[in-house]
Structure formats: structure tokens, C-alpha cells
Design an enzyme around this catalytic site. Sequence first.
Site, PDB file in Angstrom:
ATOM      1  N   ASP A 238       7.646  64.278  19.694  1.00  0.00           N
ATOM      2  CA  ASP A 238       6.576  63.282  19.748  1.00  0.00           C
ATOM      3  C   ASP A 238       5.189  63.886  19.819  1.00  0.00           C
ATOM      4  OD1 ASP A 238       6.574  64.284  22.307  1.00  0.00           O
ATOM      5  OD2 ASP A 238       6.728  62.344  23.324  1.00  0.00           O
ATOM      6  N   VAL A 240       3.853  65.594  22.214  1.00  0.00           N
ATOM      7  CA  VAL A 240       3.310  65.665  23.571  1.00  0.00           C
ATOM      8  C   VAL A 240       3.943  66.838  24.311  1.00  0.00           C
ATOM      9  CG1 VAL A 240       3.043  64.461  25.772  1.00  0.00           C
ATOM     10  CG2 VAL A 240       2.922  63.178  23.622  1.00  0.00           C
ATOM     11  N   ASP A 661      16.895  18.327  -7.487  1.00  0.00           N
ATOM     12  CA  ASP A 661      16.658  19.303  -6.413  1.00  0.00           C
ATOM     13  C   ASP A 661      17.795  19.268  -5.400  1.00  0.00           C
ATOM     14  OD1 ASP A 661      15.394  21.320  -5.033  1.00  0.00           O
ATOM     15  OD2 ASP A 661      13.984  20.012  -3.994  1.00  0.00           O
TER      16      ASP A 661
END
Length: 818
Positions: A238, A240, A661
Site C-alpha cells: 500500500d 505506507v 409492448d
Amino acid sequence: MATQMLPLLPALLTVLLVSWTAAQDVDWHFDTAKCRYALGMEDGTIPDSDITASSAWSDSTEAKHGRLSTGEGDGAWCPAGPVFPSSSEYLQVDLRKLHFLSLVGTQGRHADGLGREFARSYRLQYSRDGRHWITWKDHWGQEVVSGNENTYDVVLKDLGPPIIARMVRFYPLADRVMSVCLRVELYGCVWKDGLKAYTAPVGHVMDLSGSPVYLNDSIYDGSKEAGVMFGGLGQLCDGVLGGNDFMESKELRVWPGYDYVGWNRETLGQPTVDIEFHFEKTRVFHTMQVHSNHRHTQHVRVFNEVVCEFKASLLSPWAEPALSLQVPLSDLHDPSSRTISLPLGGRPAQILRCRFSFSDRWLLISEISFYSKFPAVTLRAGLPVAKDDSSNTAILIGCLVGIILLLLAIIAVILWRQYWKKLLGKVFFITMFLYSLPIQEGPPPYPGAPPPGLSGAHYGEASGGGGSVPHYAEADIISLQGVSGNNTYAVPALSATPTDCPPLPELPRERLIFKEKLGEGQFGEVHLCEIEDPQDLENLEFPFNVRKGRPLLVAVKILRPDASKNARNDFLKEVKILSRLKDPNIICLLGVCVSSDPLCMVTEYMESGDLNQYLSHRVLLDKTGPSHNTPTISYPALISMASQIASGMKFLSSLNFVHRDLATRNCLVGGERGEGEDRGGERQIKIADFGMSRNLYAGDYYRIQGRAVLPIRWMAWECILMGKFTTASDVWAFGVTLWEMLSVCQEQPYSHMTDEQVIDNAGEFFRDQGRQVYLSRPAVCPQGLYELMLSCWSRDCKLRPSFAYIHSFLTEDAMNMV
């Protein structure tokens, strides 16, 4: 297009040669502190083709307009469906390769005052392979990200933890029914490590003076089973680096030990921590850096040896010999954390496994990164060949010749397809243009137009007859476009005089209690209302089965007071036509409010809503019985419901009505008729006509030239290409509706195709060369029932079964096909 590609062949080959060799000097290490630049939503580096969405409100709010601080189109991406209470709408960005994402930016839309929508919060999902999607959570496990408070400010959010991904999805959220629009930007850099997953033992808990220190990989986004993490990434990559004291963290409000993943030798039960690294592609590894804690006073030390093995691919054996590295450390009494560089000797691999040996009771690692490159390639005699391997030259020349021949073949195919697309495109767009024209009073504007005096209505051709046919559903009123991009009112082209049908009762509008808006259009709205004590209204000709004291649910179509004179006339014509439709499986018109504005018509509404929503929240009940708490539906109940729809359509076709429809969204579900719902009991079904006005189903309709909206995935090929609507085309739509039901409405028909590909497929039916694609047989559908569907989709209208036959088949034969 193809002819423009011919002069580009030499350039394309040059690009192939250059790109083959360009990677040889690329350094695959990155600095996370500098990894915060915009990746190209705002400046256009990310192309439109890489920005997609689950749906879009309109052409001018489609995914490509979801770019931060830009104002193209109507100023943002806006989903077609609601984001409350569900949260399934998303905007997706494909970055084409793995990126390290450190923050995101969001913005609403202002569009010079034309729109004022923004998302107050959102969720993020990301994927590294386009198949497996992961929900992003912050350091404290929260998924929801706070978004915008107004339409113009850009709100930047740091991603803690960061994301390593190729694709990112933004899911806007709301705490109530509201419109949301979104513009976004991603910030980060290319993930040069190329690492896509690592496998490692789950971290352990340290007992430090009676206080637990959690050394688990808290942000790992893969799976965990039997004490092993696999298939994901987490704190070891990460960016860090943990500090000297592992009890302290750089993040606020987290637990002691958060920055490290740690293992205890006794708990692990072996002398090494084995970590396996999986990369996107084969790379040449030069250096591995490992940041480790060395708080030796608490029995935490750096590893003393690493043994690494290399594997060329997932199915290859581990290469011999393994690489063994001793870790000579100075300052062993210094408790500082440290980064250790380990030379990997330029070994090529896609999978790398390293065993880190314990030096003490605990091993704590904060970060592992790699310096690596793609395998080097050199140029020889103007062609790219591997180093020191001249024998590959002939192979490479053969590959280039093959590429040239492949390009020529592709050009030929493109030219052939363009010819047919131009032909079919002209037919389709001319047909749809005529189809979308409002019909004016006076002489017929094109063959098959209504007689003078019946303006605003559209005609379909009756099967077995040459005259004009009324149509029941509102989807045919293409010329009436509403706020949501949908029309609201059907006007069957059948004249009705007072002698044909008695006047409907005038209902006191104060008895209508508003519950929910179902949809809206250009000239009106559809509301869900209640009538309290309906038995007190003696003039209502309706066989009430509502217990005394319970309100009656009704749908109310309201014409806006400012509607045109033609719209008012159309509205009153529709009232007269619908008053004729008396059938147990057709929604009944109960009354009107026409003594004053706004004009209203009141129809039944079934207590369980529409069939699409009813089935999509259920699973098919198998022979073993219910095994979970999810509501179920049985096969006999499905067939009974389908039989009811066929019965209602048999009634409409007997009156020469064409629905246009028919779909599960246009069928309503009432109370139980058989066994209880928990045992898959059937329910009463009635065919309705206002599904198209609901934003919920905007994605089921194709928009042409900003005007016409057509349910092309339910339409027969002759409807799409020639505008020819008949009872036989309703049979086609019934086959698709039956397919929806047996698929328990879990996906849209032809979900793997774009709208344009669906239209192309209609062209294949027209050409009849055996390349047309049919909906596949649902897993629970017996072969005999699937053959009925296929007959509904016969190219020749005359070969399609009648609704009388379909009803008989479902009543007598289909029940025995379980």
C-alpha cells in the site's frame, strides 16, 4: 472506414515493431508520494470508449459525459434508473492497465442551470481483471464515501487504503428518491510493480503486557481460508512504511500494530513465513525491497535468510535452483525499522515465492516492493528478436506476414458488413422515422395511416387481415416524449361512440389518496393511489374482493391541465377504448374524473406490483424444497401465470387489438390463487399498459434520433425493420416474456448484446442465412416448452402459433413437463 485503413498498414506495422521493443528500459518501481496525478477523465486522456455505465438517462447524459469539470452534453452522467432504494447504477472507468489509485474526485452537474443534480455519497468497486469486483472500504471498514453538497464544487477524497486496479466503478447513493448525476476523476499512477496478488499466512495477535496487538493484514482484498490469505492485495503493497514503534500508526483512530503484518513462529508452527507473489506478466526481477520492524526488546527482529523460487507461469514447475540469500545486518541493537534490498539476479518469472526465516519469535513486515522489467528485446535486421537467438527471425517474419493477411481479411469483412449495414440502416431509420411521426388530421401521410379525424394515434396491421388495427399499449405513441424520455398515454386507433359503451362512473377525486408516482411523460403522470372503503362507491362496477375496511390500490393516469387540445382528445378516446376491455386477465378501467381538470382515469393496480420486480426477487423452487430465506416460485406457478397472460392476449387478439409492448414489466401481480408464497404458490396476473412510463424500465427501450423509444429486445424482426405490428408480433413478444419468466427475470433479453447488435440480429432474421441469434434455453425450461418459444420466434409470421394454441398448450401440456 476500411478504405481509410489501407494507407495506415505500414504505420500499424511500425507501431507493432516499436511497441515490441519499447519496454526494455522501463523502470517498474514507483514513488507513492508522487503518485497523485489526474489520470485523464478531465483532459480526455481516457477515451470515451473506456467510460461506460449501467444506464443513462438520455443520450446527452451518457457515460462519456461523466468527466470532471467538463460540460459536454447535459453536463454529467445521469443514470436512467433510481439509486434509491437500490444502489445498482454505476459509472465505470477502464484504465486498460493496473494503476495505483490514491484519491478520487467527484462533482455534480449544473449545465448552465439546466440541471442541478449531485450525489451526496457513493460507493466504489474495483477490479484487476474485469471479472472479480471488490467493494472498497476505508481503514475502519466503511464503504460509503461522502460526496458533494452542491452541483459545482469538486470534492477530492484520499483513498485510505489506496486501490490497485484496472477498472473502477462509482455507485451514487441517496437516502430518498432524488435525481443524481456525477462527474469524476481518478488520481494516481501506473502500478509499475505489476503485482496483482500475493498469498501469505494470516497475521497473528501479539499479547503485549495483557493488551492485544492486532498484526493482521486489515485491508487485504482477497480471500481468507484455513489461515491463509490468497487472491488479493493489501498492506504489504500500500506504499505506507511502518515506523520504529509498531504500536504507533500514521493513521488516526486505528488499533496498535495497524501498519504491520506480523507472524509468531510458535503460532505459525514453522521456521519461515512463506509469501507467494503473482504478477500480470512474465518479468525479469532485479531487486526486492522489504521494510521490516526490528523492535528486538519485544522479540521482533528482521529475518536472517530468504529463499526465493521462480515460476514462468501458473502451470510451469518451479525453476531450479532456488535463490538463497543471507541477510547480514549491522546495528542489530538498533531498534529502528529498516528497508532491506535483496538482489534477485535478473531471474525471469511470473510467480515468485519467498521464504523469510525467523530470527526471533516475531517477524513484522510493512511493505514489499520490486524492481523489475519486461524481458529485454533487441532489434536485429530491422525486426525484433530475442537476445542471442537468431533462430527466431524466421518465426517472427512469419508472424508479421500472418498479421498482414489477418488485417486484409478484416478489411474485407468490414467492407461486406458495411454494405449490409447501410442497406438495413436505411430501411430501419426510414421505418422508425415514419413510425415516430405524429399523425395529422386530413389526408393520410403514408400508407396505413388512420382515417381523417383520428389524430395522434398509430396503427398496426392485423394478422390475417388487411385493415387497421387498434393497439392497446402506450409504447406505440412514439410522438409523445415526456420528461423522463417516455410517453405516458396509449390511444388505440379505434373509434368509440356513446352507443358502443356506457359512460364510466365519475369518481370523487378526493377519495384518491396518493401513495407513489409510478412514472411520467410529456402530457401527464401515472400515480399509485388508494381508495378507502371502495364498497361505499356504489357506482363502481367492479367485483371487489377487498375485505371491508381495507383500501383498494388503483393506478391513476392524470393529464396535465396545460395539455394540448389533441392530447385531451386522445385521452378521452383512450378512456372509451379501455372501457371495452373486460377480461379477468386485463387491467380494468374503474372510473374517471373528467368533470374538472386535471382529467384522470382510474384503473386497477395489483397488490404485488409488476411481474418483473416480483420474479426478480425470487428463486425457483426445486424438488428439494426451500433451503434459504429467499422467497420462492414454483415451476407450476410460473406456467399458470404464463397461461393467464396467454389468456389475456387471446382476448385482446379476438378484438383485433395489438399490444406492442408485452413484457413482464407490463404484467401486474395480484393475490394468491393457490398455495402460499413460501411454497411457490401462483398468483393472479393481469396485463397492463403503463410500464413504459416508469423510469425503472427506461433501459428496456431503445431511443432513436432522440424521439422514438422502442422495446426492441421484445420486438419481432419485422417490427424493427419494417414497422409492421400484428398479433403475430405480439406472439413473438410473448415468447420473450415467457423466456423472462423462466429466467426468473434475472437478466434482460440478449443481455450480452448492445442495442445496435440487437438491431443487427433483426437484419440476420431478414437475410435468413442461418446467422440469427435466439435467446438460449433457460436452465429450468423443458425442451418442449423451449420449442414453443422458438415457434413464437419463427421468421415467417404465419408459422407462429396463435394465442389460443399457446393458452391451450400451457394449460394442458406444459404443466407435465417438470
